[in-house]
Design an enzyme around this catalytic site. Structure first.
Site, PDB file in Angstrom:
ATOM      1  N   ARG A 157      -8.705  -0.531   4.510  1.00 44.62           N
ATOM      2  CA  ARG A 157      -7.808   0.484   3.970  1.00 44.62           C
ATOM      3  C   ARG A 157      -6.455  -0.124   3.606  1.00 44.62           C
ATOM      4  NH1 ARG A 157      -6.508   4.983   7.699  1.00 44.62           N
ATOM      5  NH2 ARG A 157      -5.197   5.349   5.901  1.00 44.62           N
ATOM      6  N   ARG A 183       0.951  14.374  13.639  1.00 42.13           N
ATOM      7  CA  ARG A 183       1.338  14.204  12.245  1.00 42.13           C
ATOM      8  C   ARG A 183       1.312  15.501  11.428  1.00 42.13           C
ATOM      9  NH1 ARG A 183      -0.974   8.819   9.719  1.00 42.13           N
ATOM     10  NH2 ARG A 183       1.021   8.830   8.654  1.00 42.13           N
ATOM     11  N   LYS A 238       0.834  -1.210   0.000  1.00 39.54           N
ATOM     12  CA  LYS A 238       0.000   0.000   0.000  1.00 39.54           C
ATOM     13  C   LYS A 238       0.866   1.258   0.000  1.00 39.54           C
ATOM     14  CE  LYS A 238      -1.712   1.589   4.065  1.00 39.54           C
ATOM     15  NZ  LYS A 238      -1.437   3.009   4.387  1.00 39.54           N
ATOM     16  N   ASN A 239       1.887   1.272   0.862  1.00 44.51           N
ATOM     17  CA  ASN A 239       2.645   2.512   1.048  1.00 44.51           C
ATOM     18  C   ASN A 239       3.649   2.801  -0.072  1.00 44.51           C
ATOM     19  OD1 ASN A 239       1.158   3.049   3.260  1.00 44.51           O
ATOM     20  ND2 ASN A 239       2.731   2.514   4.771  1.00 44.51           N
ATOM     21  N   CYS A 284      -5.002   8.286   9.734  1.00 40.03           N
ATOM     22  CA  CYS A 284      -5.104   7.500  10.961  1.00 40.03           C
ATOM     23  C   CYS A 284      -4.877   8.383  12.196  1.00 40.03           C
ATOM     24  CB  CYS A 284      -4.035   6.414  10.972  1.00 40.03           C
ATOM     25  SG  CYS A 284      -4.471   4.948  10.060  1.00 40.03           S
ATOM     26  N   ASP A 307       4.862   0.416  11.993  1.00 42.46           N
ATOM     27  CA  ASP A 307       3.637  -0.195  11.462  1.00 42.46           C
ATOM     28  C   ASP A 307       3.475  -1.659  11.869  1.00 42.46           C
ATOM     29  OD1 ASP A 307       2.942   2.189  10.301  1.00 42.46           O
ATOM     30  OD2 ASP A 307       3.521   1.631   8.260  1.00 42.46           O
TER      31      ASP A 307
HETATM   32  C1  EPZ Z   1       4.509   6.835   6.475  1.00 41.86           C
HETATM   33  O1  EPZ Z   1       3.783   7.899   7.084  1.00 41.86           O
HETATM   34  C2  EPZ Z   1       3.550   5.680   6.353  1.00 41.86           C
HETATM   35  N1  EPZ Z   1       2.433   6.062   5.495  1.00 41.86           N
HETATM   36  C3  EPZ Z   1       3.065   5.265   7.726  1.00 41.86           C
HETATM   37  O2  EPZ Z   1       2.235   4.131   7.593  1.00 41.86           O
HETATM   38  C4  EPZ Z   1       4.275   4.891   8.580  1.00 41.86           C
HETATM   39  O3  EPZ Z   1       3.857   4.602   9.889  1.00 41.86           O
HETATM   40  C5  EPZ Z   1       5.275   6.054   8.619  1.00 41.86           C
HETATM   41  O4  EPZ Z   1       5.620   6.445   7.265  1.00 41.86           O
HETATM   42  C6  EPZ Z   1       6.561   5.726   9.348  1.00 41.86           C
HETATM   43  O5  EPZ Z   1       7.176   4.630   8.749  1.00 41.86           O
HETATM   44  C7  EPZ Z   1       2.529   5.970   4.177  1.00 41.86           C
HETATM   45  O6  EPZ Z   1       3.556   5.626   3.630  1.00 41.86           O
HETATM   46  C8  EPZ Z   1       1.307   6.289   3.377  1.00 41.86           C
HETATM   47  P1  EPZ Z   1       6.688  10.210   8.455  1.00 41.86           P
HETATM   48  P2  EPZ Z   1       4.349   9.350   7.063  1.00 41.86           P
HETATM   49  O7  EPZ Z   1       6.607  11.432   7.632  1.00 41.86           O
HETATM   50  O8  EPZ Z   1       5.116   9.490   5.785  1.00 41.86           O
HETATM   51  C9  EPZ Z   1       6.926  13.524  11.922  1.00 41.86           C
HETATM   52  C10 EPZ Z   1       0.221   2.903   7.794  1.00 41.86           C
HETATM   53  O9  EPZ Z   1      -0.368   2.377   8.764  1.00 41.86           O
HETATM   54  N2  EPZ Z   1       6.738  14.552  10.881  1.00 41.86           N
HETATM   55  O10 EPZ Z   1       7.881   9.331   8.266  1.00 41.86           O
HETATM   56  O11 EPZ Z   1       3.255  10.272   7.326  1.00 41.86           O
HETATM   57  C11 EPZ Z   1       5.682  12.678  12.114  1.00 41.86           C
HETATM   58  O12 EPZ Z   1       4.745  13.316  12.947  1.00 41.86           O
HETATM   59  C12 EPZ Z   1       0.835   4.278   7.934  1.00 41.86           C
HETATM   60  O13 EPZ Z   1       0.322   2.381   6.689  1.00 41.86           O
HETATM   61  C13 EPZ Z   1       6.885  15.890  11.235  1.00 41.86           C
HETATM   62  O14 EPZ Z   1       7.161  16.229  12.390  1.00 41.86           O
HETATM   63  O15 EPZ Z   1       5.365   9.324   8.278  1.00 41.86           O
HETATM   64  C14 EPZ Z   1       6.269  11.431  12.728  1.00 41.86           C
HETATM   65  O16 EPZ Z   1       6.489  11.620  14.088  1.00 41.86           O
HETATM   66  C15 EPZ Z   1       0.536   4.905   9.241  1.00 41.86           C
HETATM   67  N3  EPZ Z   1       6.697  16.843  10.279  1.00 41.86           N
HETATM   68  C16 EPZ Z   1       7.614  11.304  12.018  1.00 41.86           C
HETATM   69  O17 EPZ Z   1       7.910  12.614  11.499  1.00 41.86           O
HETATM   70  C17 EPZ Z   1       6.389  16.522   8.986  1.00 41.86           C
HETATM   71  O18 EPZ Z   1       6.225  17.440   8.164  1.00 41.86           O
HETATM   72  C18 EPZ Z   1       7.643  10.324  10.876  1.00 41.86           C
HETATM   73  O19 EPZ Z   1       6.585  10.609   9.975  1.00 41.86           O
HETATM   74  C19 EPZ Z   1       6.268  15.166   8.632  1.00 41.86           C
HETATM   75  C20 EPZ Z   1       6.450  14.191   9.589  1.00 41.86           C
END
Ligand code: EPZ
Length: 429
Positions: A408, A131, A22-23, A126, A316
């Site tokens: 999803r 986030r 998915k991701n 989610c 995840d």
């Molecule tokens: C991706 O989310 C995945 N989603 C998530 O999977 C996964 O848990 C996550 O990466 C971590 O591996 C998809 O790929 C669609 P991040 P993402 O940006 O990209 C902070 C699932 O269940 N952050 O790596 O949104 C954020 O709050 C989902 O399939 C900021 O502070 O994750 C978090 O603490 C859930 N500012 C950390 O970074 C920003 O602008 C990592 O988030 C962006 C992120």
């Protein structure tokens, strides 16, 4: 609303085919916006999030054709999507669509790169923490876009096009890396992304972009270099197997006992999780068809694990590991370092009798001999599937409510599990 009914206690035995990730599928579909030509994606999973993204891309004027099955196709084979963004008729992604799925916010990158403007609603998704999208905005600003927030929308403008830049992420972010990478492909000059996320899905997207004519080097390392090009062309790409689905079923087998072949799985995508499972007592072997997971007789050993960006243990899979540890012979410790509020499953696992206490970002799990089935529900995708795993191993009946979260991200979950001997069914309505 659909529910899933499980009668626990059966061992899992058989073959589970692993779907496309998915991701990876979501950003790959979004990358289709970067070219006037058709991007063909094979092995796209049939998931609610994919269907939702099709609607969002359709709103921008993208034509998406889903090719039907052909003789000889396996019943579980993913779909092939033909994505054609020849004419982008609208550069706005409205609240009604984006609020349902966080990843849809990422359309901002290809839109501003190719059309020089985008207006995208701040995302939903989610309920696993605050986030924010500040780092995505920072990346686009570095590339020369003028960024404003107005009325819940992020507006990006780059009248003269984007320009290559150095983007140094203060923390590892998958979303930030996807956005920076996609936008940089059409920027003038060189972009260097440092402290980039190394997740396999980033590498998959970079591979696809390179097939489309992008010039990206270093994807899969913390330093990615992109030489901007003026245009991207069409290409054909196969979505990589879903490492989180793989790890989820591996944990289910470790919990129920049995012997399952995870067909099409690639061990290098989840080595850290396989190591943890081995430590917990599962027998993992790799063969030509994928990964085989078994547990016969021996108990589950407790583990101490912290989530971390790739190649660390994935956030995840944190909820699923917690289910497994609920029945370990002793106490386990799981620390969540990526999302500050990703423990909604703790309360629900307690309904099965699990003994879990939380202290900040660390959960301590005192293993018990047997969970007992219960009615449960969860507020995010991976938490929901952790309840399914618990239900499979628990004594008696479990009813998992709010199944739309599972739809999803898990393709034909109940079919795949019942084919391996689980008593699991969907109750519609
Ligand atoms: C991706 O989310 C995945 N989603 C998530 O999977 C996964 O848990 C996550 O990466 C971590 O591996 C998809 O790929 C669609 P991040 P993402 O940006 O990209 C902070 C699932 O269940 N952050 O790596 O949104 C954020 O709050 C989902 O399939 C900021 O502070 O994750 C978090 O603490 C859930 N500012 C950390 O970074 C920003 O602008 C990592 O988030 C962006 C992120």
């Amino acid at each position: 609303m659909d529910r899933i009914r499980i009668v626990g206690g059966n061992k899992l035995n058989g073959i589970i085919p692993i779907s496309g990730a998915k991701n990876a599928a979501l950003p790959l579909m979004i990358a289709g916006l970067l070219s006037e030509d058709t991007l063909i994606l094979d092995n796209v999973p049939r998931l609610a999030d994919v269907a939702q993204l099709q609607r969002i891309l359709g709103n921008h004027g993208v034509d998406i054709m889903s090719a039907g099955k052909r003789p000889g196709d396996h019943e579980y084979q993913g779909q092939t999507l033909h994505i054609s963004a020849a004419d982008i008729i609208d550069t706005t992604a409205p609240y009604e669509l984006v609020s349902r799925m966080r990843a849809s916010f990422w359309v901002i990158a290809p839109l501003v790169a190719r059309m020089h403007e985008a207006k995208v609603s701040l995302p939903g998704g989610c309920a696993i923490g605050t986030r924010p999208v500040d780092l995505l905005i920072m990346a686009l600003e570095k590339l020369g876009a003028e960024m404003t927030i107005d009325g819940g929308y992020v507006i990006a403008k780059a009248p003269g096009g984007l320009k290559g830049a150095n983007i140094d992420f203060p923390k590892v972010t998958v979303s930030g890396t996807h956005v920076a990478l996609m936008a940089a492909t059409l920027a003038k000059g060189t972009t260097v992304i440092t402290n980039a996320a190394c997740e396999p899905e980033i590498v998959d997207v970079a591979d696809c972009l390179n097939k489309m004519g992008a010039r990206i080097a270093g994807a899969g390392t913390t330093r990615i270099v992109v030489e901007g090009v003026t245009k991207l062309r069409g290409a054909r790409h196969t979505v990589l197997p879903d490492r989180i689905e793989t790890g989820t079923y591996a944990m289910a087998v470790a919990m129920t006992g049995g012997d399952v072949q995870l067909a099409g799985a690639r061990p290098e995508l989840l080595q850290s999780a396989l190591d943890v499972l081995t430590q917990a007592g599962a027998i993992i072997s790799v063969n030509n068809e994928g990964i085989r997971v078994a547990r016969n007789g021996a108990g589950i050993r407790p583990v101490t694990v912290s989530t971390a960006p790739f190649p660390g243990f994935p956030t995840d899979l944190q909820a699923q590991l917690m289910s497994l540890m609920a029945c370990a012979d002793g106490s386990s410790h799981i620390t969540e370092t990526i999302f500050e509020n990703r423990f909604m499953h703790v309360q629900e696992l307690a309904r099965f009798g699990a003994r879990i206490s939380l202290d900040g970002e660390t959960a301590t799990i005192e293993g018990i001999k047997k969970l007992r089935g219960a009615p449960v529900m969860a507020t995010d995708l991976r938490a929901s599937v952790s309840l399914v795993i618990a239900g499979l191993a628990a004594e008696g009946e479990t009813m998992v409510n709010r199944v739309y979260h599972l739809d999803r991200g898990f393709e034909r979950l109940e079919d795949k599990l019942s084919a391996c001997g689980a008593t699991i069914e969907r109750i519609s309505g």
